[in-house]
Design an enzyme around this catalytic site. Sequence first.
Site, PDB file in Angstrom:
ATOM      1  N   ASN A   8       0.765  -1.242   0.132  1.00  0.00           N
ATOM      2  CA  ASN A   8      -0.036  -0.042   0.060  1.00  0.00           C
ATOM      3  C   ASN A   8       0.832   1.415  -0.090  1.00  0.00           C
ATOM      4  O   ASN A   8       1.375   1.548   0.946  1.00  0.00           O
ATOM      5  CB  ASN A   8      -0.853   0.055   1.191  1.00  0.00           C
ATOM      6  CG  ASN A   8      -1.927   1.205   1.425  1.00  0.00           C
ATOM      7  OD1 ASN A   8      -1.867   1.989   0.407  1.00  0.00           O
ATOM      8  ND2 ASN A   8      -2.354   1.496   2.525  1.00  0.00           N
ATOM      9  N   LYS A  10      -0.002   4.262  -0.344  1.00  0.00           N
ATOM     10  CA  LYS A  10      -0.483   5.344   0.027  1.00  0.00           C
ATOM     11  C   LYS A  10      -0.332   6.767  -0.632  1.00  0.00           C
ATOM     12  O   LYS A  10      -0.321   6.625  -1.945  1.00  0.00           O
ATOM     13  CB  LYS A  10      -0.119   5.562   1.763  1.00  0.00           C
ATOM     14  CG  LYS A  10      -0.348   4.368   2.372  1.00  0.00           C
ATOM     15  CD  LYS A  10      -0.119   4.575   3.889  1.00  0.00           C
ATOM     16  CE  LYS A  10      -0.386   3.204   4.607  1.00  0.00           C
ATOM     17  NZ  LYS A  10      -0.265   3.310   6.161  1.00  0.00           N
ATOM     18  N   HIS A  98      -9.695   1.404   4.983  1.00  0.00           N
ATOM     19  CA  HIS A  98      -8.689   1.480   5.582  1.00  0.00           C
ATOM     20  C   HIS A  98      -8.692   2.547   6.716  1.00  0.00           C
ATOM     21  O   HIS A  98      -9.410   3.491   6.628  1.00  0.00           O
ATOM     22  CB  HIS A  98      -7.843   1.993   4.628  1.00  0.00           C
ATOM     23  CG  HIS A  98      -6.056   1.899   5.081  1.00  0.00           C
ATOM     24  ND1 HIS A  98      -5.672   2.915   6.024  1.00  0.00           N
ATOM     25  CD2 HIS A  98      -5.250   0.916   4.904  1.00  0.00           C
ATOM     26  CE1 HIS A  98      -4.557   2.604   6.152  1.00  0.00           C
ATOM     27  NE2 HIS A  98      -4.090   1.487   5.807  1.00  0.00           N
ATOM     28  N   GLU A 100      -6.899   4.978   7.634  1.00  0.00           N
ATOM     29  CA  GLU A 100      -6.552   6.296   7.374  1.00  0.00           C
ATOM     30  C   GLU A 100      -8.083   7.137   6.866  1.00  0.00           C
ATOM     31  O   GLU A 100      -8.277   8.455   6.954  1.00  0.00           O
ATOM     32  CB  GLU A 100      -5.474   6.531   6.620  1.00  0.00           C
ATOM     33  CG  GLU A 100      -4.144   6.172   7.378  1.00  0.00           C
ATOM     34  CD  GLU A 100      -3.154   5.588   6.788  1.00  0.00           C
ATOM     35  OE1 GLU A 100      -3.081   5.422   5.258  1.00  0.00           O
ATOM     36  OE2 GLU A 100      -1.999   5.034   7.321  1.00  0.00           O
ATOM     37  N   GLU A 170      -6.023  -4.877  10.933  1.00  0.00           N
ATOM     38  CA  GLU A 170      -4.872  -3.779  10.937  1.00  0.00           C
ATOM     39  C   GLU A 170      -5.110  -2.992  12.438  1.00  0.00           C
ATOM     40  O   GLU A 170      -6.121  -2.148  12.216  1.00  0.00           O
ATOM     41  CB  GLU A 170      -4.915  -2.778   9.843  1.00  0.00           C
ATOM     42  CG  GLU A 170      -4.543  -3.659   8.444  1.00  0.00           C
ATOM     43  CD  GLU A 170      -3.932  -2.404   7.505  1.00  0.00           C
ATOM     44  OE1 GLU A 170      -2.976  -2.577   7.292  1.00  0.00           O
ATOM     45  OE2 GLU A 170      -4.801  -1.695   7.236  1.00  0.00           O
ATOM     46  N   GLY A 176       1.916   2.552  10.946  1.00  0.00           N
ATOM     47  CA  GLY A 176       2.793   3.330  10.558  1.00  0.00           C
ATOM     48  C   GLY A 176       3.554   4.004  11.977  1.00  0.00           C
ATOM     49  O   GLY A 176       4.166   5.003  11.923  1.00  0.00           O
ATOM     50  N   SER A 216       3.022  -1.868  10.537  1.00  0.00           N
ATOM     51  CA  SER A 216       4.237  -2.252  10.893  1.00  0.00           C
ATOM     52  C   SER A 216       5.066  -3.377  10.595  1.00  0.00           C
ATOM     53  O   SER A 216       5.758  -3.766  11.191  1.00  0.00           O
ATOM     54  CB  SER A 216       4.518  -1.744  12.360  1.00  0.00           C
ATOM     55  OG  SER A 216       4.053  -0.237  12.669  1.00  0.00           O
TER      56      SER A 216
HETATM   57  P1  PGA Z   1       2.490   0.362   7.827  1.00  0.00           P
HETATM   58  O1  PGA Z   1       1.007   0.433   7.180  1.00  0.00           O
HETATM   59  O2  PGA Z   1       2.822  -0.740   7.306  1.00  0.00           O
HETATM   60  O3  PGA Z   1       3.258   1.391   7.504  1.00  0.00           O
HETATM   61  O4  PGA Z   1       2.081   0.033   9.209  1.00  0.00           O
HETATM   62  C1  PGA Z   1       0.188  -0.425   6.909  1.00  0.00           C
HETATM   63  C2  PGA Z   1      -1.111   0.010   6.174  1.00  0.00           C
HETATM   64  O5  PGA Z   1      -1.462   1.134   6.718  1.00  0.00           O
HETATM   65  O6  PGA Z   1      -1.940  -0.876   5.836  1.00  0.00           O
END
Ligand code: PGA
Length: 253
Positions: A8, A10, A98, A100, A170, A176, A216
């Site tokens: 992803n 983003k 997601h 976010e 998640e 993140g 992460s």
């Molecule tokens: P990250 O993001 O690996 O940077 O924690 C994962 C995600 O948002 O799907």
Amino acid sequence: MKTLIIANWKCNLLTAKSAEELFKLLNKGLRKIRKAEIVVCPSFIYLPKLSELLLRRKKTRIRLGAQNCFWEGKGSYTGEVSPIMLKNLGCKYIIVGHSERRKFLNETNQMINRKVQAILSFGLIPILCIGETKEDKEKGKISIVLRSQIENALKKVSKKEIGKIVFAYEPRWAIGTGKACSSDEACVARLLIQKIIAQKYSQPTAKKIQILYGGSVNSANVASFVKDAGFQGVLVGSASLDPNEFAKIVKEL
Ligand code: PGA
């Protein structure tokens, strides 16, 4: 069931050239991979170019995915992107719900449900993201939150359709932050998701669904989720922007 590894990207990579370069490097590092399916989810605007590059690489394990879509096929919806447009560009998967988007765009379970239904109806695969916040976790509400997210996202989704959905657990606090969930905690959440599906559909259906872990993920912890905690793949954010690290993640499986 093929192990799935979702990259992803983003809202990163600010030029088409940088997206193209990263894509080429990822593809190069993954040439010998046979076991897993890799899904690259760039910003919408890079999809046409990456789709063109993929068409030239017949043997690649990479597939394309989108990070979001609208819940209608076409019409007067300014600024939105239809799942049919994404399908026509060669996307196979679409990430939906997601955290976010839930957080910054106020995406609700009802909107997510409409998107899931639309994605399925146009023959694409939804990657449905679910997961609790740090506060939910501290208050012991993981199970309530997951149940509500799943039950609401799956309204009007039939038993036949459920097998086409990929679930991504998640935990928001792990995204993140560099602080991944422990594999034991993730395993408990995976079993909980299966239990919720078993209650809503059936036990055999619950056993067949594909569940990924995200938050992460890196090359040092990926095996603990896939090999120890029983996830059938991972959703990778930051680490998917580093082609060497991403290739290492894939090779760990
Ligand atoms: P990250 O993001 O690996 O940077 O924690 C994962 C995600 O948002 O799907």
